[in-house]
Design an enzyme around this catalytic site. Sequence first.
Site, mmCIF file in Angstrom:
data_model
loop_
_atom_site.group_PDB
_atom_site.id
_atom_site.type_symbol
_atom_site.label_atom_id
_atom_site.label_comp_id
_atom_site.label_asym_id
_atom_site.label_seq_id
_atom_site.Cartn_x
_atom_site.Cartn_y
_atom_site.Cartn_z
ATOM 1 N N THR A 184 3.570 -3.699 0.252
ATOM 2 C CA THR A 184 3.672 -4.214 1.626
ATOM 3 C C THR A 184 2.489 -5.117 1.958
ATOM 4 O O THR A 184 1.542 -5.224 1.191
ATOM 5 C CB THR A 184 3.770 -3.056 2.640
ATOM 6 O OG1 THR A 184 4.867 -2.272 2.314
ATOM 7 C CG2 THR A 184 3.916 -3.514 4.052
ATOM 8 N N GLY A 224 0.634 -0.043 2.228
ATOM 9 C CA GLY A 224 0.364 1.196 1.506
ATOM 10 C C GLY A 224 1.265 2.364 1.840
ATOM 11 O O GLY A 224 0.833 3.518 1.751
ATOM 12 N N SER A 283 9.677 4.459 8.914
ATOM 13 C CA SER A 283 8.598 3.679 8.317
ATOM 14 C C SER A 283 7.253 4.294 8.664
ATOM 15 O O SER A 283 7.140 5.098 9.596
ATOM 16 C CB SER A 283 8.663 2.256 8.863
ATOM 17 O OG SER A 283 7.544 1.508 8.434
ATOM 18 N N THR A 335 7.467 -6.112 4.748
ATOM 19 C CA THR A 335 7.649 -5.380 3.492
ATOM 20 C C THR A 335 9.010 -5.636 2.865
ATOM 21 O O THR A 335 9.963 -5.999 3.572
ATOM 22 C CB THR A 335 7.491 -3.858 3.738
ATOM 23 O OG1 THR A 335 7.515 -3.170 2.495
ATOM 24 C CG2 THR A 335 8.601 -3.310 4.619
#
Length: 582
Positions: A397, A481, A460, A415
Amino acid sequence: MITHRIAVPLAGILAGTSFLFVQPAVASPPVVEKKPVAEGYGGAVSTVDLDASKVALGVLRQGGNAMDAAIAAAATLGVTEPYSAGLAGGGFIVYYDARHKKVHTIDGREAAPRAMGPASLEGIPFDEAVTSGLSAGVPGSVAQWELALRRFGTLSLKQALNPAIEVASKGFAVDQTFYEQTAANAARFKDFTSTAKLYLPGGAPPPVGSTFRNPELAETYRQLGRRGGDWLYEGALGAEVVATVKAPPVTPGSTRKIRPGLMETSDLKAYRALERPPTKMTYKGMDVYGMAPPSSGGSTVGEALNILEALPKVGLHEYLEASRLSFADRGRYVGDIPGVPLKELLSDGFAKERACLIGERAMPHPAPPGNPDGRYGPCPVTPSGQAIATPAEGPETTHLVVTDRWGNVVAYNITIESTGGNGIVVPGRGFLLNNELTDFTFGPAPGDPNLPAPGKRPRSSMAPTIVLADGKPLLALGSPGGATIITTVLQILVNRWDFGMSLPQALAAPRASQRNTVQTQAEPGFIDRYGPELTLKGQSFAPTPEIGAATAIEFLRNGRLQAVAEPVRRGGGSALVTSERR
Ligand code: DON
């Protein structure tokens, strides 16, 4: 020396646009090198990539606003960081609108196709799910870009894509990170004819220092600019995406088991980017705004800060424990479902109840979730429900931050999920598909808020964050991350506000990520420095080479801006300001 008006636009950066100067721009030396810290006035950007930062700077210097610059930079990252970002991915934007003094967010998260149900991922090995058509969510980025530009920008999509088209056509220099990411993906990239053709020219990753061009992506962006997002959501490009998802272009002879996806053109047609209210909490008098569900970023960072605020002292042990508890609650309560108890998760009462579980020693793990029911008593509290740990995550990402001369601010996480997404390039189009649907809980997990469902967005951890003090921007930050995004953002805030580090120090400091696991994932520098004292408190660590690649901007006094990127992680990032002098 204060310089003069730029006589000509930065070389072609907005070529082909009808975009004109709005105000005199101030000339500065050309940007040639990647620097992690820049200070100055009038606008700033920080991304992981010099080309993307330069594009954002070009837009700002030519009178574009922060949203224009952010979308142009995001599209450029789709070229230069194609394994982390792209038009077939998704993301979240947190935006401070200076004129109205209001924070907005835009959810461009990918969605599950309508044919997906709670059992669709059950029993599938994670790695098999990643490299498949099944993991590809309905792309959100293009709808998000259009909505963001329409609501808050001044450029058209076509104009915002122009710099990225130029980078894709002329090419960019392959750096060590691009090379390593390609090499790490080579085994699966070679299993798709389209991906091997683009990213393994001659059968191998392009060497460091070579120029990488992506003319097919340039053409895709060109057509997208001309035809608009409908080309993807209702038109021929969408049909190609669906065809690729349903019948991935597998290299003859490949033995990989590749599952087809469930996406239909009707799923693309139904997709919408959405404006959502931000999460908001107050920490030490500062207002911290973040991303609401389907991201768990805002609620988890916010809950942990609230817990820390309820403690008599804040040290690294407390940082780890607060994170552990907030991850327990994230796992139990947060997903793209109605009725997430957001207000209670971010309430002082709940935080106090959770904080009273933190003592001088690490608590038994995994910690069970709490009860955010609005009725909070004194310690001890009875935990509710089953403990869930959030396992290890990679560094994928990307995040960017931009501010403009008017004081607007964008924090933007983008991402395609894994590095390289699902590994499948849409033939002839130059972009990878996402594997965002692997962010769902695979199950069986009755009651889990993050099980797949038709049209649902996977939970997310992305946490673009904007902090206001006295109603004015003070800090904007975020990181890649996976679930470590949350702890990286939290740790930077704690480093900055509790441990008194400068922002560059706060980003550079070694990181640890506690996500309700037995061991805390930590960088070797963290373990070397703090491991012994924290181990005495019952903490234990699992070394990991790197956590996060954050970007941030701090708003210093008198209009001075400090843009900060990583000095080392992921090859270092690029911070730029429009002018070093007022
Ligand atoms: O939305 C999320 O939290 C992740 N899909 C973001 C991607 C990422 O950082 C992947 N890392 N493992």
